[in-house]
Design an enzyme around this catalytic site. Structure first.
Site, PDB file in Angstrom:
ATOM      1  N   ASN A  76      -2.469   1.744  15.640  1.00 60.49           N
ATOM      2  CA  ASN A  76      -2.863   1.378  17.008  1.00 60.49           C
ATOM      3  C   ASN A  76      -3.279   2.668  17.706  1.00 60.49           C
ATOM      4  O   ASN A  76      -3.123   3.755  17.160  1.00 60.49           O
ATOM      5  CB  ASN A  76      -1.715   0.670  17.756  1.00 60.49           C
ATOM      6  CG  ASN A  76      -0.487   1.554  17.852  1.00 60.49           C
ATOM      7  OD1 ASN A  76      -0.564   2.695  18.291  1.00 60.49           O
ATOM      8  ND2 ASN A  76       0.642   1.040  17.406  1.00 60.49           N
ATOM      9  N   GLY A 101       3.924  -4.241  11.123  1.00 59.76           N
ATOM     10  CA  GLY A 101       2.978  -4.451  10.015  1.00 59.76           C
ATOM     11  C   GLY A 101       2.876  -3.282   9.043  1.00 59.76           C
ATOM     12  O   GLY A 101       3.866  -2.604   8.750  1.00 59.76           O
ATOM     13  N   VAL A 102       1.651  -3.058   8.585  1.00 63.15           N
ATOM     14  CA  VAL A 102       1.460  -1.993   7.579  1.00 63.15           C
ATOM     15  C   VAL A 102       1.746  -0.620   8.202  1.00 63.15           C
ATOM     16  O   VAL A 102       2.254   0.287   7.551  1.00 63.15           O
ATOM     17  CB  VAL A 102       0.044  -2.064   6.962  1.00 63.15           C
ATOM     18  CG1 VAL A 102      -1.039  -1.688   7.968  1.00 63.15           C
ATOM     19  CG2 VAL A 102      -0.045  -1.199   5.716  1.00 63.15           C
ATOM     20  N   ASP A 103       1.486  -0.491   9.491  1.00 63.66           N
ATOM     21  CA  ASP A 103       1.756   0.769  10.213  1.00 63.66           C
ATOM     22  C   ASP A 103       3.251   1.103  10.116  1.00 63.66           C
ATOM     23  O   ASP A 103       3.642   2.219   9.772  1.00 63.66           O
ATOM     24  CB  ASP A 103       1.347   0.566  11.679  1.00 63.66           C
ATOM     25  CG  ASP A 103       1.202   1.866  12.451  1.00 63.66           C
ATOM     26  OD1 ASP A 103       1.006   1.794  13.681  1.00 63.66           O
ATOM     27  OD2 ASP A 103       1.287   2.940  11.841  1.00 63.66           O
ATOM     28  N   ILE A 139       0.829  -1.223   0.000  1.00 61.61           N
ATOM     29  CA  ILE A 139       0.000   0.000   0.000  1.00 61.61           C
ATOM     30  C   ILE A 139       0.859   1.267   0.000  1.00 61.61           C
ATOM     31  O   ILE A 139       0.415   2.323  -0.462  1.00 61.61           O
ATOM     32  CB  ILE A 139      -0.977  -0.028   1.200  1.00 61.61           C
ATOM     33  CG1 ILE A 139      -2.167   0.918   0.952  1.00 61.61           C
ATOM     34  CG2 ILE A 139      -0.267   0.314   2.524  1.00 61.61           C
ATOM     35  CD1 ILE A 139      -3.320   0.729   1.923  1.00 61.61           C
ATOM     36  N   TYR A 196      -3.709  -8.004  14.997  1.00 58.22           N
ATOM     37  CA  TYR A 196      -4.915  -7.901  15.842  1.00 58.22           C
ATOM     38  C   TYR A 196      -5.836  -9.111  15.709  1.00 58.22           C
ATOM     39  O   TYR A 196      -6.874  -9.189  16.357  1.00 58.22           O
ATOM     40  CB  TYR A 196      -5.646  -6.600  15.564  1.00 58.22           C
ATOM     41  CG  TYR A 196      -5.027  -5.388  16.275  1.00 58.22           C
ATOM     42  CD1 TYR A 196      -3.870  -5.519  17.049  1.00 58.22           C
ATOM     43  CD2 TYR A 196      -5.588  -4.130  16.168  1.00 58.22           C
ATOM     44  CE1 TYR A 196      -3.307  -4.424  17.686  1.00 58.22           C
ATOM     45  CE2 TYR A 196      -5.042  -3.026  16.806  1.00 58.22           C
ATOM     46  CZ  TYR A 196      -3.898  -3.189  17.575  1.00 58.22           C
ATOM     47  OH  TYR A 196      -3.336  -2.095  18.218  1.00 58.22           O
ATOM     48  N   THR A 240      -6.563  -7.581  10.506  1.00 61.93           N
ATOM     49  CA  THR A 240      -6.422  -8.997  10.088  1.00 61.93           C
ATOM     50  C   THR A 240      -5.008  -9.526  10.280  1.00 61.93           C
ATOM     51  O   THR A 240      -4.732 -10.683   9.951  1.00 61.93           O
ATOM     52  CB  THR A 240      -6.801  -9.174   8.608  1.00 61.93           C
ATOM     53  OG1 THR A 240      -5.867  -8.433   7.812  1.00 61.93           O
ATOM     54  CG2 THR A 240      -8.215  -8.717   8.328  1.00 61.93           C
TER      55      THR A 240
HETATM   56  N1  APR Z   1       0.819  -3.031   2.390  1.00 63.11           N
HETATM   57  C1  APR Z   1      -0.458  -3.502   2.501  1.00 63.11           C
HETATM   58  N2  APR Z   1      -0.856  -4.324   3.497  1.00 63.11           N
HETATM   59  C2  APR Z   1       0.080  -4.696   4.400  1.00 63.11           C
HETATM   60  C3  APR Z   1       1.421  -4.249   4.351  1.00 63.11           C
HETATM   61  C4  APR Z   1       1.774  -3.376   3.285  1.00 63.11           C
HETATM   62  N3  APR Z   1       3.024  -2.884   3.150  1.00 63.11           N
HETATM   63  N4  APR Z   1       2.092  -4.804   5.409  1.00 63.11           N
HETATM   64  C5  APR Z   1       1.211  -5.571   6.060  1.00 63.11           C
HETATM   65  N5  APR Z   1      -0.008  -5.525   5.455  1.00 63.11           N
HETATM   66  C6  APR Z   1      -1.240  -6.225   5.793  1.00 63.11           C
HETATM   67  C7  APR Z   1      -1.123  -7.466   6.626  1.00 63.11           C
HETATM   68  O1  APR Z   1      -0.748  -8.569   5.820  1.00 63.11           O
HETATM   69  C8  APR Z   1      -2.549  -7.581   7.148  1.00 63.11           C
HETATM   70  O2  APR Z   1      -3.375  -8.218   6.191  1.00 63.11           O
HETATM   71  O3  APR Z   1      -2.015  -5.340   6.594  1.00 63.11           O
HETATM   72  C9  APR Z   1      -3.002  -6.115   7.275  1.00 63.11           C
HETATM   73  C10 APR Z   1      -3.100  -5.601   8.712  1.00 63.11           C
HETATM   74  O4  APR Z   1      -2.106  -6.247   9.498  1.00 63.11           O
HETATM   75  P1  APR Z   1      -1.273  -5.429  10.597  1.00 63.11           P
HETATM   76  O5  APR Z   1      -0.377  -4.485   9.933  1.00 63.11           O
HETATM   77  O6  APR Z   1      -0.681  -6.454  11.525  1.00 63.11           O
HETATM   78  O7  APR Z   1      -2.385  -4.573  11.376  1.00 63.11           O
HETATM   79  P2  APR Z   1      -3.466  -5.028  12.455  1.00 63.11           P
HETATM   80  O8  APR Z   1      -3.790  -6.478  12.391  1.00 63.11           O
HETATM   81  O9  APR Z   1      -4.580  -4.040  12.298  1.00 63.11           O
HETATM   82  O10 APR Z   1      -2.707  -4.774  13.826  1.00 63.11           O
HETATM   83  C11 APR Z   1      -2.412  -3.450  14.161  1.00 63.11           C
HETATM   84  O11 APR Z   1      -0.102  -3.940  14.435  1.00 63.11           O
HETATM   85  O12 APR Z   1       1.500  -2.952  13.202  1.00 63.11           O
HETATM   86  C12 APR Z   1       0.879  -2.907  14.409  1.00 63.11           C
HETATM   87  O13 APR Z   1       0.976  -0.612  15.052  1.00 63.11           O
HETATM   88  C13 APR Z   1       0.119  -1.622  14.578  1.00 63.11           C
HETATM   89  O14 APR Z   1      -0.326  -2.096  16.862  1.00 63.11           O
HETATM   90  C14 APR Z   1      -0.908  -2.062  15.581  1.00 63.11           C
HETATM   91  C15 APR Z   1      -1.249  -3.461  15.122  1.00 63.11           C
END
Ligand code: APR
Length: 169
Positions: free
Chosen positions: A24, A32-34, A11, A121, A118
């Site tokens: 978060n 992760g994506v964050d 993304i 979390y 997904t």
């Molecule tokens: N681009 C698109 N999607 C992504 C990317 C990326 N670069 N990296 C990871 N993802 C996807 C993951 O595969 C997953 O399907 O984003 C989705 C959400 O996963 P997480 O990033 O783990 O987010 P979430 O499950 O909402 O958990 C949030 O994780 O990263 C920490 O700071 C964040 O504490 C918060 C928690």
């Protein structure tokens, strides 16, 4: 009529008006994506997020995209999945509704969502996908013309494609 597209990709590479970050409640970055979004956007994103002093689950905040190709980042903390009986479905729906609301208020025409909750979390992928598509499909858009669901893994792509087919109007 809102156009919906499902892609597999990173993304942080998308040149759209807004990308939606699975944040978060601190809004101070994470994994992760964050983590990917903060790394790509640069330090200014963290400074811009600090201003908010956090964000409740299901709420959303908007910042510039800084070094990202996207104009804006919409940050929304999704629910940490427990058992589905602690308000998680409603909170997850609110993530999408409140993100669409901010996109509309900021005249965004193209919005890309990551699959909120997904990953870390632990929200069950199929249920989360149904909530995401339903919430976006039922949002009364005026400015937003296209929503992209940006799946990172092949598994999520397949789930989005299957659910979209099942929910076809
Ligand atoms: N681009 C698109 N999607 C992504 C990317 C990326 N670069 N990296 C990871 N993802 C996807 C993951 O595969 C997953 O399907 O984003 C989705 C959400 O996963 P997480 O990033 O783990 O987010 P979430 O499950 O909402 O958990 C949030 O994780 O990263 C920490 O700071 C964040 O504490 C918060 C928690």
């Amino acid at each position: 009529m809102l156009e919906i597209e499902v892609i597999q990709g990173d993304i942080t590479k998308l040149k759209v008006d807004a990308i939606v970050n699975a944040a978060n409640r601190s809004l101070l970055g994470g994994g992760g994506v964050d983590g990917a979004i903060h790394r790509a956007a640069g330090r200014e994103l963290l400074e811009a997020c600090r201003v908010f002093g956090g964000c409740e689950t299901g709420e959303a905040r908007i910042t510039p995209g800084f070094k990202l190709p996207a104009k804006y980042v919409i940050h929304t903390p999704g629910p940490i999945f427990r058992d589905g009986f602690h308000g998680e479905p409603e909170q997850l729906k609110n993530c999408y509704v409140n993100s669409m609301k901010l996109a509309e208020e900021n005249n965004c025409e193209t919005v890309a969502f990551s699959a909120i909750s997904t990953g870390v979390y632990g929200y069950p992928k199929k249920e989360a996908t149904e909530i995401a598509i339903w919430a976006v499909r039922n949002y009364p858009v005026q400015k937003v013309k296209k929503v992209i669901f940006c799946c990172f893994g092949e598994d999520m792509l397949k789930i989005y494609q299957d659910v979209l087919k099942m929910m076809a109007p």
